[in-house]
Write an enzyme that holds these catalytic residues in place. Sequence first.
Site, mmCIF file in Angstrom:
data_model
loop_
_atom_site.group_PDB
_atom_site.id
_atom_site.type_symbol
_atom_site.label_atom_id
_atom_site.label_comp_id
_atom_site.label_asym_id
_atom_site.label_seq_id
_atom_site.Cartn_x
_atom_site.Cartn_y
_atom_site.Cartn_z
ATOM 1 C CB CYS A 109 10.627 -45.147 61.719
ATOM 2 S SG CYS A 109 9.405 -43.874 60.362
ATOM 3 C CB CYS B 16 7.743 -40.380 62.314
ATOM 4 S SG CYS B 16 7.048 -41.386 61.497
ATOM 5 C CD GLU C 19 5.833 -41.684 64.755
ATOM 6 O OE1 GLU C 19 7.248 -42.246 65.274
ATOM 7 O OE2 GLU C 19 4.927 -42.391 63.806
ATOM 8 C CG HIS D 150 4.618 -44.170 59.326
ATOM 9 N ND1 HIS D 150 6.170 -44.778 59.532
ATOM 10 C CD2 HIS D 150 4.262 -44.975 58.469
ATOM 11 C CE1 HIS D 150 6.477 -45.093 58.817
ATOM 12 N NE2 HIS D 150 5.201 -45.721 58.284
#
Length: 282
Positions: free
Chosen positions: A208, A211, A149, A147
Amino acid sequence: MPSFAVGASRRPLNLYSNLKSSVSVSPARVRVRFQVGVLMNGCTCNTPHGAECDHTHRDELLDPGRRMFMASAVAAGAAATVGFSSISAVAAPSEDKKKFMEEATRLAIESVEKGWGGPFGAVIVKDGEIIGRGQNRVLLTGIPVFHAEITAIIDASTRLNPKALLGSDYGAGTILEMIPREEGSPDPVPERARMLKGCEIYINGAPCPMCMSAIYWSRIDHLYFAASLKDTSAIGFDDAFQYEDFAKPWTERRIAVTEGFERDTGLKAYEAWMNKQDRHPY
């Protein structure tokens, strides 16, 4: 950020209508190569990152107290983000802060246009300068945890470390340098590695749970995100149910969980950690 393909089967949004939030959370260079496909290295050029890139960027676990500390951190992250509304600062954002969010969004759009992953980008800022860039690269790598992040944290961490850390003494100048806990902190450990303390992260969408946890582990000071969880759900990336799931007992989770399986075996590793005289809390 979430990594599911748009159109994937998701739990309907109205099942989360009862979720509310009243919590506001405020809370040096050897390039480490992660050679799994073409990974985020803070760069948007087409140079294979198995080689140097010349592109210039635009710019103690057995202790119940320790477990309680980590549990409270996760709970705070969940409470701060399940409410479908972004954290807003009291003062109007500065032009620099707007530019950081614009850059995170540019990275997100690039990821979409190049087919690398979902519409998510992130930048990490220290002392007013971008030190890490990240994009969702799940579709590029086939790795579900890539992801925005996560890739931004990897990029910033490699830039802040002045040497390869393998076998080092974690000395001054690395993000593993020990710093004392802050006054009033519930952390049972008196010192812990600096990590990305002193940094901020800007994300074009709400993080999310994975993260958000990475942000906690990185010790980042301040999170800025633009689009809410509700906005993200509307385009087919639904993370809200994960935050909701974390509030439930293990036996009620959506994923089958067997708690305490061979606990005595697992605790041997914890004992090894606690018996290590030079352990390095992080």
